[in-house]
Design an enzyme around this catalytic site. Structure first.
Site, PDB file in Angstrom:
ATOM      1  N   PHE A 147      13.542  -1.460  47.829  1.00  0.00           N
ATOM      2  CA  PHE A 147      12.758  -2.598  47.352  1.00  0.00           C
ATOM      3  C   PHE A 147      12.890  -3.717  48.366  1.00  0.00           C
ATOM      4  O   PHE A 147      13.956  -4.308  48.529  1.00  0.00           O
ATOM      5  CB  PHE A 147      13.199  -3.096  45.976  1.00  0.00           C
ATOM      6  N   ASP A 232      18.533  -5.748  55.064  1.00  0.00           N
ATOM      7  CA  ASP A 232      17.909  -6.612  54.064  1.00  0.00           C
ATOM      8  C   ASP A 232      18.984  -7.040  53.077  1.00  0.00           C
ATOM      9  O   ASP A 232      19.346  -6.310  52.165  1.00  0.00           O
ATOM     10  CB  ASP A 232      16.782  -5.857  53.354  1.00  0.00           C
ATOM     11  N   LYS A 261      16.389 -15.619  48.407  1.00  0.00           N
ATOM     12  CA  LYS A 261      16.917 -15.836  47.063  1.00  0.00           C
ATOM     13  C   LYS A 261      17.970 -16.933  47.013  1.00  0.00           C
ATOM     14  O   LYS A 261      17.656 -18.099  46.935  1.00  0.00           O
ATOM     15  CB  LYS A 261      17.393 -14.521  46.461  1.00  0.00           C
TER      16      LYS A 261
END
Length: 406
Positions: A147, A232, A261
């Site tokens: 993801f 990531d 985030k």
């Protein structure tokens, strides 16, 4: 006499969303109005312990006082210039973030997906300018069940059919191999490979932690094959796993790290591509950009986030409370939990399907005052703020035990 306006309930507000909001989410039926630390409160005043923390965007809890203060100070001075001009906050942010990660240069963006898209462009440009891959032939190797976002390029290398179906044609240039499989990775990398792009821990897939040595193997392979290792860390980074970056559990240093985030402290969207100088140095003016990327408000908040992490306090808390989390989950195996994976304050919990789906278990926990989020099948994810206390964490685990027993 005019009657006083009726306070709108959660049910009222949920119904009001139906005709005007795109239906690209299926949220739990709770309407949050206020929050502080690890707790949120709905419009009726009911309190919930937040065990999701905005998918790690709220690593430092809701409205951390240092981050709120940094935002307020900057709001009174300057919020946006665009990158057409310099601003007085950006250099300090980039310098501190590069220092925190042990890398050289920073490309500031806004969202995690933008950071991934930016890394794809940078890796391809590096492949053409530095590695000598023929123009238009660069490939990037990724892992199945990944993801990295939901833009059209990113879903081109997703294996999640919900994210892909109906959104083609897809962007070429990606090769998908099984996660945690070094032999498959070795077979996929060739002279056209610009980069290997992976999550050091796969969050959306259910907090899948690879075998010891996998990340070390990825680093060794990419060096030997002459391509970039892009990690990531948008969900796994910035203290979540008990280290600043998840790759640090194996002492690995990628060429490129993607952050987002938690970098915005739950206040503004902030992301970044952080890399070695010879990698990000391939970009020239006009080749990439963002009106809001690196804006003064984002830079001020991002700098305050880095300052919190520089103390090491939050990494230590995640590591120490991670022991509590693992112990609590281990005690539930065979009592409604069939398995779990955890690192630091992050866990994927597989619930016995006979008890319910992940969604059903999440709804039951919500009714008991604990907020989590389901992922595939009967798996729920736990990612509380790093500011949570051991007592609050133990209370949440107790509530999970109660729900599973019921």
């Amino acid at each position: 006499m005019t009657a006083p306006a009726r306070t709108r309930t959660s049910a009222d507000l949920i119904r009001a969303e139906e005709p005007v909001l795109a239906h690209n989410y299926h949220p739990l039926p709770v309407v949050v109005a206020r929050a502080e630390g690890a707790w949120v409160e709905d419009v009726e005043g009911r309190r919930y312990l937040d065990m999701l923390a905005g998918y790690s965007a709220l690593n430092f809890g809701h409205r951390h006082p240092d981050l709120i203060a940094a935002a307020h100070r900057q709001l009174d001075r300057l919020t946006l210039t665009s990158r057409a001009f310099h601003n007085d906050r950006l250099a300090a942010f980039a310098e501190r973030l590069a220092g925190l990660t042990g890398l050289d240069m920073v490309l500031p963006m806004n969202t995690g997906a933008e950071a991934v898209e930016s890394a794809v462009k940078v890796a391809r440009k590096w492949a053409y300018d530095v590695k000598g891959v023929p123009d238009g032939q660069a490939t990037i190797v990724v892992a199945a069940e990944n993801f990295h976002g939901r833009t059209t390029t990113i879903v081109s290398f997703s294996t999640d059919e919900t994210a892909r179906t109906g959104f083609g044609p897809f962007t070429p240039g990606f090769r998908i191999v099984p996660y945690n499989d070094l032999a498959a990775l070795e077979a996929a990398v060739d002279d056209t490979t610009a980069a290997v792009l992976i999550e050091p821990i796969q969050g959306e897939a259910g907090v899948v932690v690879p075998d010891d040595g996998y990340l070390t193997g990825v680093r060794e392979l990419t060096r030997r094959k002459g391509c970039l290792f892009v990690s990531d860390e948008i969900q796994s980074g910035l203290g979540r796993t008990g280290r600043t970056l998840a790759v640090e559990h194996e002492g690995v240093e990628p060429d490129v790290v993607l952050l987002g985030k938690a970098l915005g402290g739950g206040i503004v969207p902030v992301s970044a591509v952080v890399a070695r100088r010879e990698v990000l140095g391939v970009l020239r003016p006009g080749e990439h950009g963002s009106t809001f990327g690196g804006n003064p408000l984002a830079a001020a908040v991002g700098t305050a986030v880095v300052e919190l992490l520089e103390t090491g306090e939050f990494q230590r808390r995640a590591a120490e409370l991670g022991v509590v989390l693992r112990g609590g989950l281990a005690s539930l195996v065979g009592k409604g939990v069939v398995g779990f994976r955890a690192r630091g304050l992050w866990a994927g919990v597989d619930v016995d399907p006979a008890i319910g789906t992940g969604r059903e278990v999440s709804e039951r926990l919500m009714r008991e005052g604990v907020l989590v989020k389901d992922t595939h099948g009967s798996t729920i994810r736990l990612a509380p703020p790093l500011t949570i206390t051991s007592g609050e964490l133990e209370s949440a685990l107790g509530t999970l035990e109660k729900v599973l027993a019921a």
